[in-house]
Design an enzyme around this catalytic site. Sequence first.
Site, PDB file in Angstrom:
ATOM      1  N   GLU A 265      -5.485  -1.772 -12.448  1.00 58.34           N
ATOM      2  CA  GLU A 265      -4.448  -1.135 -11.631  1.00 58.34           C
ATOM      3  C   GLU A 265      -4.945  -0.893 -10.214  1.00 58.34           C
ATOM      4  O   GLU A 265      -4.204  -1.084  -9.244  1.00 58.34           O
ATOM      5  CB  GLU A 265      -4.021   0.186 -12.284  1.00 58.34           C
ATOM      6  CG  GLU A 265      -2.924   0.906 -11.526  1.00 58.34           C
ATOM      7  CD  GLU A 265      -2.476   2.175 -12.228  1.00 58.34           C
ATOM      8  OE1 GLU A 265      -1.748   2.966 -11.600  1.00 58.34           O
ATOM      9  OE2 GLU A 265      -2.862   2.380 -13.402  1.00 58.34           O
TER      10      GLU A 265
ATOM     11  N   HIS B 126      -5.567 -17.184   4.179  1.00 60.67           N
ATOM     12  CA  HIS B 126      -5.767 -16.907   2.763  1.00 60.67           C
ATOM     13  C   HIS B 126      -5.675 -18.173   1.928  1.00 60.67           C
ATOM     14  O   HIS B 126      -5.284 -19.233   2.414  1.00 60.67           O
ATOM     15  CB  HIS B 126      -4.743 -15.872   2.285  1.00 60.67           C
ATOM     16  CG  HIS B 126      -4.939 -14.525   2.898  1.00 60.67           C
ATOM     17  ND1 HIS B 126      -4.002 -13.517   2.803  1.00 60.67           N
ATOM     18  CD2 HIS B 126      -5.970 -14.011   3.624  1.00 60.67           C
ATOM     19  CE1 HIS B 126      -4.448 -12.439   3.433  1.00 60.67           C
ATOM     20  NE2 HIS B 126      -5.631 -12.710   3.937  1.00 60.67           N
TER      21      HIS B 126
ATOM     22  N   GLU C 208      -3.645 -19.085  -0.359  1.00 58.79           N
ATOM     23  CA  GLU C 208      -2.307 -19.669  -0.484  1.00 58.79           C
ATOM     24  C   GLU C 208      -2.017 -20.614   0.680  1.00 58.79           C
ATOM     25  O   GLU C 208      -1.504 -21.722   0.499  1.00 58.79           O
ATOM     26  CB  GLU C 208      -1.239 -18.563  -0.524  1.00 58.79           C
ATOM     27  CG  GLU C 208      -1.330 -17.650  -1.732  1.00 58.79           C
ATOM     28  CD  GLU C 208      -2.164 -16.406  -1.464  1.00 58.79           C
ATOM     29  OE1 GLU C 208      -1.952 -15.398  -2.151  1.00 58.79           O
ATOM     30  OE2 GLU C 208      -3.028 -16.435  -0.555  1.00 58.79           O
TER      31      GLU C 208
ATOM     32  N   CYS D 228       1.516 -14.718   3.698  1.00 60.31           N
ATOM     33  CA  CYS D 228       1.417 -15.878   2.807  1.00 60.31           C
ATOM     34  C   CYS D 228       2.758 -16.166   2.145  1.00 60.31           C
ATOM     35  O   CYS D 228       3.128 -17.327   1.956  1.00 60.31           O
ATOM     36  CB  CYS D 228       0.338 -15.645   1.757  1.00 60.31           C
ATOM     37  SG  CYS D 228      -1.342 -15.768   2.411  1.00 60.31           S
TER      38      CYS D 228
ATOM     39  N   CYS E 268       0.280 -11.804   0.056  1.00 58.44           N
ATOM     40  CA  CYS E 268       0.627 -10.841   1.090  1.00 58.44           C
ATOM     41  C   CYS E 268       1.914 -11.313   1.769  1.00 58.44           C
ATOM     42  O   CYS E 268       2.424 -12.405   1.487  1.00 58.44           O
ATOM     43  CB  CYS E 268      -0.509 -10.710   2.107  1.00 58.44           C
ATOM     44  SG  CYS E 268      -0.799 -12.214   3.078  1.00 58.44           S
TER      45      CYS E 268
END
EC number: 3.5.4.36
Length: 224
Positions: free
Chosen positions: A60, A98, A100, A131, A128
Site C-alpha cells: 500500500e 519514464h 512507459e 505518461c 503518472c
Amino acid sequence: MAQKEEAAAATEAASQNGEDLENLDDPEKLKELIELPPFEIVTGERLPANFFKFQFRNVEYSSGRNKTFLCYVVEAQGKGGQVQASRGYLEDEHAAAHAEEAFFNTILPAFDPALRYNVTWYVSSSPCAACADRIIKTLSKTKNLRLLILVGRLFMWEELEIQDALKKLKEAGCKLRIMKPQDFEYVWQNFVEQEEGESKAFQPWEDIQENFLYYEEKLADILK
C-alpha cells in the site's frame, strides 16, 4: 584535481536528471549527485529476482520504490494471420523520462499500418499523468494498436490529476487492470531471472491477495 573532475561529472549528471545546479556548493548535495549515475533506460529479457520481489510487490505504501519496471509482450498480426511476438522489460534509472515513454521510443518507435498490434504491459505501478498523456496520444493516432496495462500498485491514486489521467486512459480505449496473484506468477515465470539454487516456483508474499483487492477497489472507484 579529482574533486574538480567529480564536480564536473556531478554537474553533467544533475543536468541530465533535471537537478538544481545552484545547489552544487553544498557538500552533501554534491556528494549525492556524484553518487547518482547518469539517466539511462535499462532493457533486457529478464530482470533480477530481487528487483522483482521489491519493485513489483503490491504494498500500500511504496516507500523507496522510485523506479518503474515494465515487462511487455508485443504481438503483431498480419493479414494472413501470422503473429510476430516479442517480449522483454524496461527499467528507468533516475529518469525524467519514464519506462512507459521509453517503450514507445525504443521498443515500438513506429507502427506498420499493415499489422495489428496487441500489446500487454505488466508494470510495477500505474502511469503518472505525463505518461498517461503520452499513451493516450499514441493510441489516438495508432488505430491498429490495442494496449492492456496490468499494474502492481496505483501511483499516487489520491491525487485528482492522477485520477483524471486514469479515466482518460480508459476513455482512450486502454484497458487498465490491477495485477492478480496469477499475474505476478506469470511475470515471475516469464520475465524474472531466478537466482541460482532458488525455487523456480513463485512464492506469493503474505498480503498479495489482500493488497490486490485493495487496489482493485480503488481503481474501480476511480473509473466508475
